[in-house]
Design a protein around this motif. Structure first.
Motif, PDB file in Angstrom:
ATOM      1  N   TRP A  34     -63.701   1.821 -12.661  1.00 20.40           N
ATOM      2  CA  TRP A  34     -64.379   0.940 -11.715  1.00 20.40           C
ATOM      3  C   TRP A  34     -63.383   0.448 -10.684  1.00 20.40           C
ATOM      4  CZ3 TRP A  34     -69.427   1.089 -12.240  1.00 20.40           C
ATOM      5  CH2 TRP A  34     -69.953   1.444 -13.460  1.00 20.40           C
ATOM      6  N   GLY A  35     -63.862   0.212  -9.461  1.00 16.47           N
ATOM      7  CA  GLY A  35     -63.019  -0.325  -8.411  1.00 16.47           C
ATOM      8  C   GLY A  35     -62.414   0.766  -7.549  1.00 16.47           C
ATOM      9  N   ALA A  36     -61.320   0.439  -6.868  1.00 16.14           N
ATOM     10  CA  ALA A  36     -60.708   1.362  -5.913  1.00 16.14           C
ATOM     11  C   ALA A  36     -59.916   2.470  -6.591  1.00 16.14           C
ATOM     12  CB  ALA A  36     -59.794   0.598  -4.953  1.00 16.14           C
ATOM     13  N   ASP A  37     -59.505   2.279  -7.866  1.00 16.12           N
ATOM     14  CA  ASP A  37     -58.713   3.283  -8.565  1.00 16.12           C
ATOM     15  C   ASP A  37     -59.637   4.314  -9.199  1.00 16.12           C
ATOM     16  OD1 ASP A  37     -56.953   4.797 -10.021  1.00 16.12           O
ATOM     17  OD2 ASP A  37     -56.444   3.229 -11.454  1.00 16.12           O
ATOM     18  N   PRO A  38     -59.596   5.575  -8.737  1.00 17.28           N
ATOM     19  CA  PRO A  38     -60.496   6.591  -9.292  1.00 17.28           C
ATOM     20  C   PRO A  38     -60.029   7.126 -10.645  1.00 17.28           C
ATOM     21  CG  PRO A  38     -59.110   7.586  -7.650  1.00 17.28           C
ATOM     22  CD  PRO A  38     -58.786   6.114  -7.662  1.00 17.28           C
ATOM     23  N   GLY A  39     -58.883   6.682 -11.133  1.00 25.39           N
ATOM     24  CA  GLY A  39     -58.372   7.194 -12.397  1.00 25.39           C
ATOM     25  C   GLY A  39     -57.634   8.504 -12.193  1.00 25.39           C
ATOM     26  N   PRO A  40     -57.240   9.153 -13.281  1.00 25.90           N
ATOM     27  CA  PRO A  40     -56.477  10.394 -13.158  1.00 25.90           C
ATOM     28  C   PRO A  40     -57.342  11.536 -12.634  1.00 25.90           C
ATOM     29  CG  PRO A  40     -56.997   9.955 -15.448  1.00 25.90           C
ATOM     30  CD  PRO A  40     -57.449   8.759 -14.671  1.00 25.90           C
ATOM     31  N   LEU A  41     -56.737  12.422 -11.877  1.00 24.03           N
ATOM     32  CA  LEU A  41     -57.442  13.597 -11.368  1.00 24.03           C
ATOM     33  C   LEU A  41     -57.058  14.804 -12.213  1.00 24.03           C
ATOM     34  CD1 LEU A  41     -56.791  13.104  -7.567  1.00 24.03           C
ATOM     35  CD2 LEU A  41     -58.957  12.805  -8.743  1.00 24.03           C
ATOM     36  N   CYS A  42     -58.009  15.703 -12.390  1.00 21.86           N
ATOM     37  CA  CYS A  42     -57.715  16.925 -13.124  1.00 21.86           C
ATOM     38  C   CYS A  42     -56.958  17.893 -12.223  1.00 21.86           C
ATOM     39  CB  CYS A  42     -59.001  17.568 -13.618  1.00 21.86           C
ATOM     40  SG  CYS A  42     -59.852  16.567 -14.838  1.00 21.86           S
ATOM     41  N   THR A  43     -57.311  17.938 -10.968  1.00 25.93           N
ATOM     42  CA  THR A  43     -56.696  18.844 -10.006  1.00 25.93           C
ATOM     43  C   THR A  43     -56.185  18.013  -8.832  1.00 25.93           C
ATOM     44  OG1 THR A  43     -58.311  20.539 -10.580  1.00 25.93           O
ATOM     45  CG2 THR A  43     -57.098  20.855  -8.545  1.00 25.93           C
ATOM     46  N   PRO A  44     -54.929  18.161  -8.453  1.00 23.81           N
ATOM     47  CA  PRO A  44     -54.443  17.359  -7.322  1.00 23.81           C
ATOM     48  C   PRO A  44     -55.118  17.780  -6.016  1.00 23.81           C
ATOM     49  CG  PRO A  44     -52.770  18.948  -8.001  1.00 23.81           C
ATOM     50  CD  PRO A  44     -53.903  19.054  -8.990  1.00 23.81           C
ATOM     51  N   ARG A  45     -55.323  16.815  -5.140  1.00 15.79           N
ATOM     52  CA  ARG A  45     -55.868  17.143  -3.822  1.00 15.79           C
ATOM     53  C   ARG A  45     -54.821  17.982  -3.103  1.00 15.79           C
ATOM     54  NH1 ARG A  45     -57.012  11.625  -4.577  1.00 15.79           N
ATOM     55  NH2 ARG A  45     -59.230  11.261  -4.810  1.00 15.79           N
ATOM     56  N   PRO A  46     -55.229  19.059  -2.443  1.00  8.38           N
ATOM     57  CA  PRO A  46     -54.244  19.949  -1.817  1.00  8.38           C
ATOM     58  C   PRO A  46     -53.451  19.296  -0.699  1.00  8.38           C
ATOM     59  CG  PRO A  46     -56.478  20.683  -1.306  1.00  8.38           C
ATOM     60  CD  PRO A  46     -56.590  19.552  -2.283  1.00  8.38           C
ATOM     61  N   TRP A  47     -53.947  18.228  -0.101  1.00  9.52           N
ATOM     62  CA  TRP A  47     -53.231  17.588   1.010  1.00  9.52           C
ATOM     63  C   TRP A  47     -52.413  16.394   0.548  1.00  9.52           C
ATOM     64  CZ3 TRP A  47     -58.531  18.405   1.033  1.00  9.52           C
ATOM     65  CH2 TRP A  47     -59.301  17.367   0.531  1.00  9.52           C
ATOM     66  N   GLY A  48     -52.442  16.049  -0.712  1.00 14.13           N
ATOM     67  CA  GLY A  48     -51.647  14.945  -1.220  1.00 14.13           C
ATOM     68  C   GLY A  48     -52.502  13.752  -1.593  1.00 14.13           C
ATOM     69  N   LYS A  49     -51.876  12.574  -1.640  1.00 12.08           N
ATOM     70  CA  LYS A  49     -52.544  11.379  -2.157  1.00 12.08           C
ATOM     71  C   LYS A  49     -53.469  10.687  -1.167  1.00 12.08           C
ATOM     72  CE  LYS A  49     -48.927  10.380  -5.458  1.00 12.08           C
ATOM     73  NZ  LYS A  49     -47.934   9.440  -5.935  1.00 12.08           N
ATOM     74  N   CYS A  50     -53.317  10.968   0.138  1.00 12.18           N
ATOM     75  CA  CYS A  50     -54.129  10.257   1.125  1.00 12.18           C
ATOM     76  C   CYS A  50     -54.526  11.184   2.273  1.00 12.18           C
ATOM     77  CB  CYS A  50     -53.369   9.044   1.660  1.00 12.18           C
ATOM     78  SG  CYS A  50     -51.843   9.464   2.537  1.00 12.18           S
ATOM     79  N   CYS A  51     -55.550  10.750   3.037  1.00 10.17           N
ATOM     80  CA  CYS A  51     -56.035  11.537   4.178  1.00 10.17           C
ATOM     81  C   CYS A  51     -56.716  10.605   5.170  1.00 10.17           C
ATOM     82  CB  CYS A  51     -57.028  12.598   3.693  1.00 10.17           C
ATOM     83  SG  CYS A  51     -57.714  13.585   5.045  1.00 10.17           S
ATOM     84  N   ASP A  52     -56.327  10.697   6.453  1.00  4.58           N
ATOM     85  CA  ASP A  52     -56.947   9.887   7.500  1.00  4.58           C
ATOM     86  C   ASP A  52     -58.116  10.602   8.180  1.00  4.58           C
ATOM     87  OD1 ASP A  52     -55.329   7.627   7.186  1.00  4.58           O
ATOM     88  OD2 ASP A  52     -53.771   8.460   8.472  1.00  4.58           O
ATOM     89  N   LYS A  53     -58.077  11.921   8.259  1.00  2.00           N
ATOM     90  CA  LYS A  53     -59.121  12.697   8.952  1.00  2.00           C
ATOM     91  C   LYS A  53     -59.824  13.617   7.958  1.00  2.00           C
ATOM     92  CE  LYS A  53     -56.535  12.901  13.273  1.00  2.00           C
ATOM     93  NZ  LYS A  53     -55.806  13.809  14.162  1.00  2.00           N
ATOM     94  N   ALA A  54     -60.598  13.015   7.051  1.00  2.00           N
ATOM     95  CA  ALA A  54     -61.323  13.792   6.035  1.00  2.00           C
ATOM     96  C   ALA A  54     -62.688  14.206   6.570  1.00  2.00           C
ATOM     97  CB  ALA A  54     -61.491  12.969   4.771  1.00  2.00           C
ATOM     98  N   PHE A  55     -63.069  15.442   6.292  1.00  2.00           N
ATOM     99  CA  PHE A  55     -64.387  15.961   6.642  1.00  2.00           C
ATOM    100  C   PHE A  55     -65.009  16.493   5.359  1.00  2.00           C
ATOM    101  CE2 PHE A  55     -61.940  16.115  10.503  1.00  2.00           C
ATOM    102  CZ  PHE A  55     -62.815  15.591  11.433  1.00  2.00           C
ATOM    103  N   CYS A  56     -66.136  15.878   4.945  1.00  2.00           N
ATOM    104  CA  CYS A  56     -66.777  16.240   3.686  1.00  2.00           C
ATOM    105  C   CYS A  56     -68.253  16.564   3.926  1.00  2.00           C
ATOM    106  CB  CYS A  56     -66.698  15.088   2.703  1.00  2.00           C
ATOM    107  SG  CYS A  56     -65.015  14.522   2.348  1.00  2.00           S
TER     108      CYS A  56
END
Length: 111
Positions: A34-56
């Protein structure tokens, strides 16, 4: 599930269960955060821990790309492309990721 190891949850998973369905399947981590922490990820995001220009897309879960121009792509990025005519050289990770894009790198300006 641990990348490359089907049928095993990561060590950080507290509730590892068999995937639902009529036939025995892979194991999934059912931890809830719950909250802002999504918990552990199974697969790391390919661009790293953060993104300013995300398109989903609007699927659930979404498939996302990060179009941030960076000095160097993250180690998890498989398709790192140089931005044409960028001096000094800048790069964009063209990989797609199924899941949330993660937090923004720079805080948004307050109005």
């Amino acid at each position: 599930m641990s990348p490359g190891k089907p049928g095993k949850c990561t060590a950080a998973c507290k509730s590892c269960r068999e995937a639902p369905g009529p036939f025995p399947g892979p194991l999934i981590c059912e931890d809830v955060y719950w909250g802002a922490d999504p918990g552990p990820l199974c697969t790391p995001r390919p661009w790293g821990k953060c993104c300013d220009k995300a398109f989903c897309n609007k699927m659930n879960p979404p498939t996302c790309r990060c179009m941030d121009e960076v000095n160097k792509c993250a180690a998890a990025c498989k398709d790192c492309q140089r931005v044409e005519s960028s001096e000094p050289p800048r790069y964009v990770c063209k990989d797609r990721f199924t899941g949330q894009p993660g937090p923004m790198c720079k805080p948004r300006a307050q109005n």
